[in-house]
Design a protein around this motif. Sequence first.
Motif, PDB file in Angstrom:
ATOM      1  N   GLU A  66       0.816  -1.210   0.000  1.00  0.00           N
ATOM      2  CA  GLU A  66       0.000   0.000   0.000  1.00  0.00           C
ATOM      3  C   GLU A  66       0.858   1.273   0.000  1.00  0.00           C
ATOM      4  OE1 GLU A  66      -3.459   2.163   2.651  1.00  0.00           O
ATOM      5  OE2 GLU A  66      -2.999   0.063   3.031  1.00  0.00           O
ATOM      6  N   ASN A  69       2.033   1.856  -3.510  1.00  0.00           N
ATOM      7  CA  ASN A  69       0.890   2.291  -4.307  1.00  0.00           C
ATOM      8  C   ASN A  69       0.585   3.766  -4.046  1.00  0.00           C
ATOM      9  OD1 ASN A  69      -1.300   2.262  -6.001  1.00  0.00           O
ATOM     10  ND2 ASN A  69      -2.589   1.018  -4.675  1.00  0.00           N
ATOM     11  N   ASN A  70       0.595   4.152  -2.785  1.00  0.00           N
ATOM     12  CA  ASN A  70       0.347   5.556  -2.435  1.00  0.00           C
ATOM     13  C   ASN A  70       1.452   6.476  -2.962  1.00  0.00           C
ATOM     14  OD1 ASN A  70      -2.026   4.864  -1.137  1.00  0.00           O
ATOM     15  ND2 ASN A  70      -1.087   4.773   0.893  1.00  0.00           N
ATOM     16  N   ARG A  73       0.843   6.914  -6.759  1.00  0.00           N
ATOM     17  CA  ARG A  73      -0.311   7.789  -7.016  1.00  0.00           C
ATOM     18  C   ARG A  73       0.008   9.240  -6.655  1.00  0.00           C
ATOM     19  NH1 ARG A  73      -4.291   5.468  -9.029  1.00  0.00           N
ATOM     20  NH2 ARG A  73      -4.672   3.258  -8.838  1.00  0.00           N
TER      21      ARG A  73
END
Length: 186
Positions: A66, A69-70, A73
């Motif tokens: 995560e 992924n953050n 983004r």
Amino acid sequence: MNAGSRIPLWIIALLAAICLGVLAWTTFGFVVPFKHETGQAVLDIYFAGYDELTVGRMQRLLGENEIANNLLRAMYAGPELIFPALLTALLLLVLIKLRPGGSYFNRPIRPFFAKLIYALPIIYGVADYGENVSSLIAFGDSAWADQAAQLLPWMTRLKFASLAICLVVIVRFAVVRAMRGEEGEQ
């Protein structure tokens, strides 16, 4: 008076400095932490390109991590939102300043081709934004993720190819312009 002669050099230098600042923000704020977190580089910096298999591995990695992924983004919502536009503007201003024209292998460059050269930075910008959008879709929960994963390697290749061609053209016209300046001094 030509349009290129009206562009002050300090504007180009300022835009280049801003591009370097945003590139440093991307590198040290996102790319390096992403590599530290995952042991892998973000796909945006694969100059030689990559394939769908690499995209699939990145999709699995981002699904499991995560933080990575953050980071990815946030990179697309931050510096990658403005960098393509800044670099496109810089390349376009440099080309306008150099005023492409003259001859190629002792044949005059047709005005149509000289104007076509100005499309190179635009192609780069569109390809870079296309790559960013494809990445966001491919690494998200979209129904279009598979199609974006197939498109993503091609967008990256188009981005780097258009950037490389643009840089070669800029160097060529800069050398020709410098050689004309030396001939005028003699």
